[in-house]
Design a protein around this motif. Structure first.
Motif, mmCIF file in Angstrom:
data_model
loop_
_atom_site.group_PDB
_atom_site.id
_atom_site.type_symbol
_atom_site.label_atom_id
_atom_site.label_comp_id
_atom_site.label_asym_id
_atom_site.label_seq_id
_atom_site.Cartn_x
_atom_site.Cartn_y
_atom_site.Cartn_z
ATOM 1 N N ILE A 55 14.965 17.781 14.367
ATOM 2 C CA ILE A 55 15.642 17.458 15.621
ATOM 3 C C ILE A 55 17.141 17.529 15.378
ATOM 4 C CG2 ILE A 55 16.028 15.690 17.379
ATOM 5 C CD1 ILE A 55 13.237 14.638 16.782
ATOM 6 N N LEU A 56 17.830 18.318 16.192
ATOM 7 C CA LEU A 56 19.264 18.545 16.012
ATOM 8 C C LEU A 56 20.001 18.417 17.341
ATOM 9 C CD1 LEU A 56 19.194 21.742 13.751
ATOM 10 C CD2 LEU A 56 19.832 19.442 13.006
ATOM 11 N N PRO A 57 21.284 18.063 17.297
ATOM 12 C CA PRO A 57 22.082 18.102 18.527
ATOM 13 C C PRO A 57 22.181 19.536 19.038
ATOM 14 C CG PRO A 57 23.240 16.929 16.766
ATOM 15 C CD PRO A 57 22.060 17.608 16.138
ATOM 16 N N ALA A 58 22.205 19.696 20.346
ATOM 17 C CA ALA A 58 22.334 21.025 20.934
ATOM 18 C C ALA A 58 23.582 21.721 20.415
ATOM 19 C CB ALA A 58 22.374 20.913 22.459
ATOM 20 N N GLU A 59 24.649 20.973 20.184
ATOM 21 C CA GLU A 59 25.902 21.548 19.709
ATOM 22 C C GLU A 59 25.704 22.301 18.399
ATOM 23 O OE1 GLU A 59 30.391 19.952 18.560
ATOM 24 O OE2 GLU A 59 28.633 18.787 17.989
ATOM 25 N N ALA A 60 24.947 21.705 17.465
ATOM 26 C CA ALA A 60 24.733 22.347 16.170
ATOM 27 C C ALA A 60 23.976 23.655 16.326
ATOM 28 C CB ALA A 60 23.974 21.398 15.243
ATOM 29 N N ILE A 61 22.991 23.682 17.216
ATOM 30 C CA ILE A 61 22.198 24.888 17.452
ATOM 31 C C ILE A 61 23.049 25.970 18.103
ATOM 32 C CG2 ILE A 61 20.219 25.809 18.729
ATOM 33 C CD1 ILE A 61 18.866 23.085 18.337
ATOM 34 N N GLU A 62 23.834 25.581 19.101
ATOM 35 C CA GLU A 62 24.678 26.547 19.800
ATOM 36 C C GLU A 62 25.760 27.110 18.882
ATOM 37 O OE1 GLU A 62 25.925 24.194 23.082
ATOM 38 O OE2 GLU A 62 24.080 24.532 24.233
ATOM 39 N N ASN A 63 26.294 26.273 17.984
ATOM 40 C CA ASN A 63 27.311 26.754 17.057
ATOM 41 C C ASN A 63 26.758 27.766 16.060
ATOM 42 O OD1 ASN A 63 29.425 25.287 18.143
ATOM 43 N ND2 ASN A 63 29.111 23.515 16.815
ATOM 44 N N CYS A 64 25.445 27.767 15.877
ATOM 45 C CA CYS A 64 24.817 28.782 15.027
ATOM 46 C C CYS A 64 24.507 30.060 15.804
ATOM 47 C CB CYS A 64 23.534 28.229 14.402
ATOM 48 S SG CYS A 64 23.839 27.033 13.076
ATOM 49 N N LEU A 104 20.512 23.786 8.092
ATOM 50 C CA LEU A 104 21.310 24.083 6.917
ATOM 51 C C LEU A 104 22.768 24.319 7.292
ATOM 52 C CD1 LEU A 104 18.758 26.408 5.090
ATOM 53 C CD2 LEU A 104 19.430 24.099 4.402
ATOM 54 N N GLY A 105 23.001 25.034 8.400
ATOM 55 C CA GLY A 105 24.370 25.224 8.859
ATOM 56 C C GLY A 105 25.019 23.908 9.218
ATOM 57 N N ALA A 106 24.270 23.041 9.931
ATOM 58 C CA ALA A 106 24.800 21.738 10.319
ATOM 59 C C ALA A 106 25.085 20.859 9.106
ATOM 60 C CB ALA A 106 23.819 21.044 11.263
ATOM 61 N N GLY A 141 28.999 36.930 9.035
ATOM 62 C CA GLY A 141 30.443 36.878 8.856
ATOM 63 C C GLY A 141 30.949 35.463 9.038
ATOM 64 N N ASP A 142 32.082 35.301 9.761
ATOM 65 C CA ASP A 142 32.619 33.957 10.006
ATOM 66 C C ASP A 142 32.280 33.449 11.401
ATOM 67 O OD1 ASP A 142 34.276 35.455 11.625
ATOM 68 O OD2 ASP A 142 36.136 34.926 10.593
ATOM 69 N N TYR A 143 31.324 34.094 12.084
ATOM 70 C CA TYR A 143 30.950 33.701 13.440
ATOM 71 C C TYR A 143 30.482 32.246 13.480
ATOM 72 C CZ TYR A 143 28.655 33.864 18.044
ATOM 73 O OH TYR A 143 28.269 33.612 19.341
ATOM 74 N N GLN A 144 29.571 31.878 12.589
ATOM 75 C CA GLN A 144 29.048 30.514 12.577
ATOM 76 C C GLN A 144 30.031 29.542 11.939
ATOM 77 O OE1 GLN A 144 25.355 31.281 10.473
ATOM 78 N NE2 GLN A 144 24.191 31.391 12.379
ATOM 79 N N SER A 145 30.664 29.942 10.854
ATOM 80 C CA SER A 145 31.558 29.018 10.141
ATOM 81 C C SER A 145 32.771 28.643 10.983
ATOM 82 C CB SER A 145 32.000 29.624 8.810
ATOM 83 O OG SER A 145 32.718 30.826 9.001
ATOM 84 N N ARG A 146 33.249 29.540 11.839
ATOM 85 C CA ARG A 146 34.356 29.197 12.742
ATOM 86 C C ARG A 146 33.939 28.109 13.724
ATOM 87 N NH1 ARG A 146 38.951 31.944 13.471
ATOM 88 N NH2 ARG A 146 39.338 33.734 12.128
#
Length: 422
Positions: free
Chosen positions: A179-188, A220-222, A342-347
């Motif tokens: 279960i993750l915040p929508a923000e974390a999913i959208e940022n990926c 993992l990104g979050a 690339g830096d799409y997710q990390s930005r």
């Protein structure tokens, strides 16, 4: 000839990154999380407009670079919060740059030999009582399933072998939340709202804007959100076993069984690399090599595809899919995918190198998607007697060479037959 507005935007674009980011840090209300940055230097430069517009069209995304430039101009003139939020909303729709445009998938490799048509997994599973997918409306719906007996053993053996392989290659194993915040999913890069989303959203009674994770990549990104990584630790490679939840749409009748389901087990690879294309491409190629070796060891007939531009979505610069031939269904089915983002997710997640402060690159890849791999494996290694020959790499885990020979040969689990044989 450039208009006066375009000339003005061009002047601003040369200093846009510094100006825009100072403004973002000053305002508390933003679609971007604190510390996150859009690549305004590239996006808002009018000399890049045609290239970006072409990229949007080829990738079939919904961004409008001309509107982004217009809003950027208005924002810089007015410093209006309302205009800034509109600018951010439109700028976030712009897809990543594409490493190499192509209109069709490019086959990089074909491995193994196409086997003659065999019975689908559903028929073999029904014979041995391994799987139930029918009449589940009162439990998990039309895209759910139960595994029993030797199919459960086979699933666990696959997971164990894949994890052992990744640990030998210096991956760190992580357990991620489902279960993750929508923000974390959208940022990926995966939308959580709208008609096209595949994300399950929880009822508001259970939390503020929470969703079920569609893949461990998001967790993992979050995990690394708002962190800085010492360059000496890059590339940092992690892996996770998780349940994945997908609000799949489409014709259930055509995709019956376990090919496209609402939830499944997957082993995911994820890496942070130095922020240059050469570094992330090196890791992506390493991930693809791991996927190739694993599926070759399972004796599957598969092909590697460098995907066309319209298959990349928004985050990926380049994506390579592995499709296995499924004799029982007489079709190619995607088993794994690997993306250099690339830096799409990390930005968006604010993940940087400690020394330079620049954004890292992220790479993700499927090491194992259980249901489809089970389908390809069982259908490929069937015998005329209706048993399944176990690939050598799995035999020590299963302590047997053949599945379906008899219930007495079970060793790792109790043989359970579903009550109706389905």
């Amino acid at each position: 000839m450039l208009s006066s507005d375009s000339i003005f935007i061009g002047k601003l674009a040369r200093r846009s990154s510094a100006v825009a980011n100072r403004c973002l840090r000053r305002w508390t209300s933003s679609l971007l999380r604190p510390g996150a940055e859009l690549n305004t230097k590239y996006i808002c430069d009018p000399t890049n407009a045609d290239e970006i517009e072409k990229n949007i069209k080829l990738r079939k995304c919904d961004g409008d670079i001309r509107l982004v430039h217009q809003l950027f101009h208005e924002w810089q003139n007015t410093l209006s919060d309302k205009i800034r939020l509109q600018f951010e909303e439109e700028a976030l729709k712009i897809p990543n740059r594409t490493l190499e445009h192509r209109e069709e998938n490019k086959c990089l490799k074909i491995s193994g030999h196409q086997k003659p048509d065999t019975k689908p997994l559903a028929d073999v599973a029904k014979k041995h009582g391994w799987c139930r997918t029918n009449n589940l409306g009162n439990f998990v719906g039309p895209r759910g399933y139960y595994f029993f007996g030797e199919l459960v053993d086979l699933q666990q053996a696959l997971v164990n072998v894949v994890i052992q392989t990744l640990l030998k290659k210096n991956f760190q194993l992580v357990s991620v939340p489902d279960i993750l915040p929508a923000e974390a999913i959208e940022n990926c890069g995966m939308p959580t709202r709208g008609e096209r989303t595949q994300v399950f959203r929880l009822d508001e009674r259970h939390g503020n804007d929470l969703c079920l994770s569609g893949t461990a990549e998001m967790g993992l990104g979050a995990r690394f959100m708002d962190t800085t990584i010492a360059r000496e630790k890059l590339p940092l490679k992690v892996a996770a076993i998780s349940r994945c939840f997908r609000a799949e749409t489409g014709n259930v009748g055509e995709e019956k069984g376990i090919y496209r389901v609402y939830q499944f087990t997957k082993v995911e690879m994820f890496a942070l690399t130095p922020g240059d294309i050469q570094s992330s491409q090196t890791v992506q190629n390493e991930f693809v090599s791991i996927q190739t070796q694993l599926n070759e060891s399972l004796g599957l007939h598969f092909r590697l595809l460098d995907m066309a531009s319209d298959e990349l979505g928004k985050p990926a610069m380049r994506k390579v899919d592995l499709e296995a031939w499924m004799p029982g269904r007489r079709m190619w089915g995607e088993l794994s995918s690997c993306s250099d983002c690339g830096d799409y997710q990390s930005r968006r997640l604010n993940i940087r190198e400690a020394e330079s402060g620049s954004f890292v690159h992220t790479v993700n890849g499927t090491a194992l998607a259980v249901p489809r791999t089970l389908m390809a494996l069982v259908e490929t290694h069937q015998t005329p007697e209706g048993t399944v020959v176990v690939p050598e790499i799995l035999r020590s885990e299963l302590d047997r060479e053949v599945l379906g020979a008899s219930p007495e040969k079970m060793t790792h689990g109790k043989y359970i037959r579903s009550y109706d044989g389905n």
